[in-house]
Design an enzyme around this catalytic site. Structure first.
Site, short mmCIF file in Angstrom:
data_model
loop_
_atom_site.label_atom_id
_atom_site.label_comp_id
_atom_site.label_asym_id
_atom_site.label_seq_id
_atom_site.Cartn_x
_atom_site.Cartn_y
_atom_site.Cartn_z
N GLY A 1 -29.25 -30.42 -7.81
CA GLY A 1 -28.67 -29.81 -9.06
C GLY A 1 -30.14 -29.31 -9.82
O GLY A 1 -29.89 -28.05 -10.53
N GLY B 1 9.34 -65.83 -0.20
CA GLY B 1 8.86 -64.65 0.40
C GLY B 1 9.41 -63.35 -0.05
O GLY B 1 9.04 -62.52 0.31
N HIS C 1 13.96 -60.35 6.57
CA HIS C 1 13.17 -61.22 7.25
C HIS C 1 12.43 -60.69 8.40
O HIS C 1 11.96 -61.46 9.20
CB HIS C 1 14.30 -62.62 7.75
CG HIS C 1 14.77 -63.09 6.59
ND1 HIS C 1 16.14 -62.83 6.35
CD2 HIS C 1 14.65 -63.87 5.52
CE1 HIS C 1 16.78 -63.46 5.40
NE2 HIS C 1 15.76 -64.20 4.83
N ASP D 1 -22.69 -35.38 -0.80
CA ASP D 1 -21.79 -35.17 0.22
C ASP D 1 -22.01 -33.75 1.03
O ASP D 1 -21.51 -32.94 1.39
CB ASP D 1 -20.25 -35.09 -0.34
CG ASP D 1 -20.20 -34.27 -1.50
OD1 ASP D 1 -21.26 -33.59 -2.02
OD2 ASP D 1 -19.21 -34.39 -2.16
N CYS E 1 -23.44 -29.00 -2.61
CA CYS E 1 -23.81 -28.61 -3.67
C CYS E 1 -24.29 -27.22 -3.57
O CYS E 1 -23.93 -26.29 -4.62
CB CYS E 1 -25.32 -29.27 -4.28
SG CYS E 1 -26.20 -28.63 -5.79
N SER F 1 -20.19 -30.54 -10.93
CA SER F 1 -21.23 -29.55 -11.37
C SER F 1 -20.08 -28.39 -12.04
O SER F 1 -20.70 -27.86 -13.41
CB SER F 1 -21.47 -28.78 -9.99
OG SER F 1 -22.54 -29.89 -9.37
N LYS G 1 23.41 -64.52 -0.66
CA LYS G 1 23.28 -63.42 0.29
C LYS G 1 23.92 -64.06 1.65
O LYS G 1 23.80 -65.07 1.83
CB LYS G 1 21.83 -63.10 0.41
CG LYS G 1 21.06 -62.79 -0.80
CD LYS G 1 19.86 -62.28 -0.50
CE LYS G 1 18.87 -63.36 0.08
NZ LYS G 1 18.65 -64.64 -0.64
N THR H 1 -31.52 -35.66 -12.38
CA THR H 1 -30.19 -35.07 -12.13
C THR H 1 -30.72 -33.61 -12.71
O THR H 1 -31.94 -33.39 -12.90
CB THR H 1 -29.25 -35.40 -13.18
OG1 THR H 1 -29.65 -35.04 -14.61
CG2 THR H 1 -28.95 -36.87 -13.17
N MET H 2 -29.90 -32.56 -12.67
CA MET H 2 -29.90 -31.24 -12.98
C MET H 2 -30.76 -31.19 -14.60
O MET H 2 -31.46 -30.30 -14.81
CB MET H 2 -29.07 -30.35 -13.09
CG MET H 2 -27.73 -30.96 -14.14
SD MET H 2 -26.14 -30.37 -13.86
CE MET H 2 -26.34 -28.54 -13.62
#
Length: 595
Positions: A578, A76, A239, A419, A422, A465, A127, A513-514
């Site tokens: 666009g 582990g 641990h 989103d 633009c 853009s 350890k 698209t544009m």
């Protein structure tokens, strides 16, 4: 103090009801054995002892006449300890169950294997946990009865508790440093007593402290402890044993400062004495689930904090070295060093988990390189006006006012498939151009103006853009040099800009698209190359109309590029924003030229 591994094992027995599968394993019972098998299969230098959870060097014959190193502990904590087996580090690593000490029979098998290979002695690196001390200690006594020269070094470098209990400080990630230093000494053929003496002295200058933002869970069990979201625990063990205090999660800089302050507090019995001028190696250890981004932030914070105290950091290890399953946390280990320690640390090893450390001192090194002077900002030397300056200014002003007027319309169109920004990005470009126009003359050379506009939209517009428009303008500018401002040159420039957008953007006409507005318009503008002077305006009118028609056509197209391509086609029923923006730009330029 009871052994945390034993405590957790007992807890697991009581809480290991059937849990939803949250780990990518085949079974709880087989996960340790399968993990060890995966480790040795992936490394040509490792093997497994048949019948035991013991990883050994494949070239055990190389140990003849040298001290062998054996370490281990609960599973582990990968890559510890099997990942540190190799020439120049461990000869063998013994694995127990998850968070459980390995049985003494397997430890003894590891010892006898390296002894049979001709090792001159065996050093156990353990350890400081009760189970590990007992089981490794028992195996050591049994090995001595078989005539094996065995010694043991206990690593106990935890800096958490001001007043440690009788059990002492826990052994944490500092153990990895001891693996490396002892391994380098053993590879050089140093005798057992000298190796023990050297690493025992180095251990006095090692300290570790951890912090966690989440618990971990043993496969098949509930989380090992509760930690509410937004809280962190300082000083916990590997641990999941309790730490010294809980608090709200703070910034990386604050957390690191708190950790180093506590580690070096002279009022604590377990502190690491550290003064200005001291030289250290820093290990930033991912406890399991921190992202690489977070780890780099913490590493930078630790370096800055130490250097602000006048501490010289010579080497840095940053990554996963001794984990705690999926615990989201980090530990810092500091080891005070000198030239001999650095030499041993830098010595070659074939252990798969040891990082390829830079042998250059970290502190005092310049971390920046001068970038070439290449500005994409508007050119300040483009000040010469010309006959075209007034009309180009008028066209630009009209384009800017049109884009600002259409800001909300474009945002609304974009919200249907993106989103919703633009209009905002086009408005940002428009305002940047307006601001530039207020303080500058428009150069007479169209190529210079296009280069200026390319820099403006790249810097101010942002997003894809901004990159696309800047690509278009940059490519077009190369075709509008001094003395080339005639209609044919404009047509060639617009065509070059469009081709650049297609080449780098990956879209074509028909992809919604544009380009569905831009390409038809530019195709029309190519007629300027052969049109008589009196026919230019008609071609511009036709180009603007084709841009408008192209934009409208996107209403019925299926998006194959851009963010809209991820949206179901039946949900995208409005024109591409666009393309609408491009059509608006053409219409504005036409209106300005007709005015």
């Amino acid at each position: 103090m009871s052994d945390p591994a034993s405590v957790l094992s007992g807890c697991c027995e009581s809480v290991c009801v059937v849990q939803p599968q949250r780990k990518l394993i085949n079974s709880v019972d087989a996960c340790v054995d399968e993990a060890l098998w995966g480790l040795v299969r992936a490394s040509g230098g490792l093997s497994l002892l048949r019948g035991h959870r013991v990883v050994v060097r494949s070239d055990l014959h190389s140990l003849r006449g040298k001290v062998a190193l054996v370490s281990g502990g609960g599973s582990g904590h990968e890559p510890a300890h099997g990942g540190y087996v190799g020439a120049g580090m461990l000869s063998a690593a013994v694995a127990g169950g998850v968070f459980a000490s390995p049985p003494p029979a397997s430890v003894l098998a590891a010892i006898l294997s390296v002894h049979a290979a001709g090792a001159s002695g065996v050093l156990l690196i353990v350890k400081n946990y009760t189970g590990d001390r007992l089981n490794f200690g028992l195996a050591a006594e049994q090995a001595r009865n078989h005539g094996v020269a065995v010694d043991m070094v206990i690593v106990a470098e935890d800096c958490a508790f001001d007043r440690p209990s009788k059990a002492g400080r826990r052994g944490l990630c500092g153990t990895v440093f001891i693996h490396k230093l002892a391994g380098a000494l053993a590879e050089e053929g140093r005798p057992l007593d000298q190796i023990v003496s050297t690493v025992t002295e180095v251990l006095k200058g090692i300290g570790t402290l951890g912090v966690s933002l989440s618990p971990c869970s043993v496969p098949g069990c509930l989380p090992s402890f509760d930690l509410p979201p937004g809280d962190m625990e300082l000083g916990l063990g590997i641990h999941g044993e309790p730490g010294i205090r809980r608090s709200k999660v703070a910034s990386a800089d604050e957390v690191v400062k708190t950790m180093i302050d506590h580690m070096t507090n002279p009022d604590s019995q377990s502190h690491l004495p550290l003064q200005s001028g001291d030289t250290v190696v820093l290990c930033v250890n991912n406890l399991g689930a921190l992202s690489c981004l977070e780890m780099s932030v913490v590493t930078g914070a630790a370096l800055s904090c130490l250097e602000s105290r006048g501490v010289v950091v010579t080497r840095v290890m940053s990554g996963s070295f001794m984990t705690s399953l999926e615990m989201a946390g980090v530990s810092l280990t500091l080891m005070k060093t000198n030239q001999e320690v650095l030499r041993l640390l830098d010595a070659r090893t074939s252990a798969p988990a040891w990082p390829n450390l830079s042998a250059v001192s970290v502190s005092g090194r310049s971390c920046t390189t001068e970038a070439p002077v290449l500005s994409t900002k508007p050119q300040e030397d483009a000040q010469d006006q010309g006959p075209l300056s007034p009309v180009m200014r008028e066209a630009l002003e009209k384009v800017c006012s049109t884009l600002l007027d259409k800001q909300e319309e474009l945002n609304s169109l974009d919200r249907a498939a993106g989103d919703g920004d633009c209009g905002n990005t086009h408005a940002q470009a428009a305002r940047a151009i307006q601001e530039w126009l207020r303080g500058h003359v428009v150069p007479g050379c169209p190529g210079r103006l296009l280069a200026v506009l390319a820099g403006l939209v790249q810097e101010k517009m942002g997003g894809s853009s901004g990159a696309l428009y800047s690509l278009f303008l940059t490519a077009a500018a190369g075709h509008m040099t001094e003395g080339r401002s005639h209609a044919a040159a404009w047509a060639a420039a617009m065509h070059a800009g469009t081709q650049a957008m297609r080449r780098y953007g990956g879209a074509d006409p028909g992809d919604r698209t544009m380009l569905d507005a831009l390409c038809p318009a530019v195709d029309e503008l190519m007629k300027l190359k052969t049109a008589p002077p009196g026919g230019h305006m008609a071609i511009l009118q036709a180009a603007a109309q084709r841009a408008a028609s192209g934009a409208e056509s996107t209403r019925d197209l299926t998006a194959r590029a851009g963010r809209a391509s991820y949206i179901a086609a039946e949900r995208v029923t409005l024109p591409d924003p666009g393309a609408v923006a491009v059509a608006a730009i053409f219409a504005a330029v036409l209106e300005a030229l007709q005015g």
